[in-house]
Design a protein around this motif. Structure first.
Motif, PDB file in Angstrom:
ATOM      1  N   TRP A  35      84.965  15.036 -41.330  1.00 22.21           N
ATOM      2  CA  TRP A  35      83.513  14.988 -41.580  1.00 22.21           C
ATOM      3  C   TRP A  35      82.964  16.395 -41.797  1.00 22.21           C
ATOM      4  N   ASP A  36      83.325  17.321 -40.931  1.00 22.25           N
ATOM      5  CA  ASP A  36      82.824  18.691 -41.047  1.00 22.25           C
ATOM      6  C   ASP A  36      83.281  19.329 -42.356  1.00 22.25           C
ATOM      7  N   GLU A  38      83.728  17.884 -45.161  1.00 23.09           N
ATOM      8  CA  GLU A  38      83.040  17.304 -46.315  1.00 23.09           C
ATOM      9  C   GLU A  38      81.635  17.880 -46.505  1.00 23.09           C
ATOM     10  N   GLN A  39      81.106  18.537 -45.476  1.00 23.54           N
ATOM     11  CA  GLN A  39      79.702  18.944 -45.523  1.00 23.54           C
ATOM     12  C   GLN A  39      79.470  20.155 -46.431  1.00 23.54           C
ATOM     13  N   THR A  40      78.232  20.215 -46.942  1.00 24.42           N
ATOM     14  CA  THR A  40      77.775  21.338 -47.769  1.00 24.42           C
ATOM     15  C   THR A  40      76.451  21.840 -47.202  1.00 24.42           C
ATOM     16  N   THR A  43      73.921  18.987 -47.469  1.00 25.70           N
ATOM     17  CA  THR A  43      74.060  17.851 -46.560  1.00 25.70           C
ATOM     18  C   THR A  43      73.752  18.231 -45.119  1.00 25.70           C
ATOM     19  N   ILE A  44      73.963  19.489 -44.780  1.00 28.88           N
ATOM     20  CA  ILE A  44      73.716  19.941 -43.411  1.00 28.88           C
ATOM     21  C   ILE A  44      72.245  20.309 -43.192  1.00 28.88           C
ATOM     22  N   TYR A  47      70.046  18.160 -40.978  1.00 25.36           N
ATOM     23  CA  TYR A  47      70.378  18.252 -39.559  1.00 25.36           C
ATOM     24  C   TYR A  47      69.774  19.518 -38.945  1.00 25.36           C
TER      25      TYR A  47
END
Length: 277
Positions: A35-36, A38-40, A43-44, A47
């Motif tokens: 999951w981590d 895949e993030q950009t 996307t972050i 959060y």
């Protein structure tokens, strides 16, 4: 700085390094978290905003235990973005820390250079002067500098409205009395009604936006933080609505089966209970 300060700072440095090492593991293509990985940045970002609001919520509730945890979550966001930037060769966590360190020293010459006595109001003025110079420096070779430069597009709309108005006010573009804003509120309310009558959804949205913008301006003029005021209003509504549901339950009534008149009666009863108790 005494020995205890040095010890505290060293412990903080050690724990932050540990956080960066954890982040490196999570983003390691070999054995990291899927999951981590895949993030950009995009996307972050949501959060990051959410964590900032959870910090504010913990402060509002005066819950220091939650505040400690939420600040940790927010710090993790800094580590996450810094790691992704390092992977692109843009910057690293140390560059982030250096940037804010340099900025704070630059914006507090009365502390780190001249050590002169300065009131809080005088510091606010000096702070804005330094920030204006920084904006001018960033704008070189780009579009002409504006008093509105630097007000982030990603801010919540109500908060951004207040900041835009504050920036405009520094140029003299501002109402001088609250009564003038009340007049504008009446004007904008009338325009909302006209838009509704026109049947044009786009016009209604536009005029509602204007109305909200003026409400934010009124709050600023009265030294009220509109974001805080709306959060308090949300909390009040939630508290009263839950109390209505509970009151209906105590009367063996299903709240959602009551007509509006009966629901309004419960609302008034809850308000009366709050006032008396």
């Amino acid at each position: 700085m005494d020995h205890s300060d040095t010890s505290r700072h060293q412990r903080a440095a050690d724990e932050f390094v540990r956080l960066l090492e954890i982040m490196d593991r999570l983003r390691d293509p070999e054995g990291g978290c899927p999951w981590d990985l895949e993030q950009t940045f995009h996307t972050i970002a949501p959060y990051t905003i959410e964590e900032a609001y959870e910090v504010a919520d913990a402060i509002e509730r005066d819950d220091k235990s939650d505040l400690r945890e939420e600040l940790g979550d927010l710090l993790f966001q800094v580590a996450f973005h810094s790691r992704m930037a390092a992977e692109e060769g843009a910057f690293e966590a140390a560059d982030v820390a250096k940037a804010i360190n340099d900025k704070m020293i630059r914006r507090h010459p009365h502390v780190f250079e001249t050590a002169d006595d300065r009131s809080s109001d005088e510091q606010v003025i000096a702070w804005e002067v330094v920030k204006a110079k920084e904006r001018e420096a960033k704008a070189k070779g780009k579009a002409p500098a504006s008093a509105l430069d630097g007000v982030a597009l990603s801010l919540p709309a109500l908060l951004r409205a207040e900041k835009l108005q504050k920036r405009a006010a520094r140029t003299g573009f501002d109402w001088t009395e609250a009564d003038q804003i009340f007049d504008k509120l009446e004007e904008e309310t009338a325009e909302v009604k006209e838009a509704i009558a026109s049947g044009d959804p786009g016009a209604v949205q536009d005029e509602i936006g204007d109305l909200l913008f003026v409400v934010a301006n009124l709050a600023r003029r009265l030294s009220v933080d509109p974001e805080v005021a709306l959060r308090q209003a949300n909390a009040k509504f939630e508290r009263r609505f839950r109390a209505m549901e509970q009151m209906a339950g105590q009367r063996d009534q299903a709240f959602d089966q009551l007509d509006l008149e009966a629901q309004e009666g419960l609302w008034q009863a809850v308000k009366k209970t709050e006032v008396s108790g």
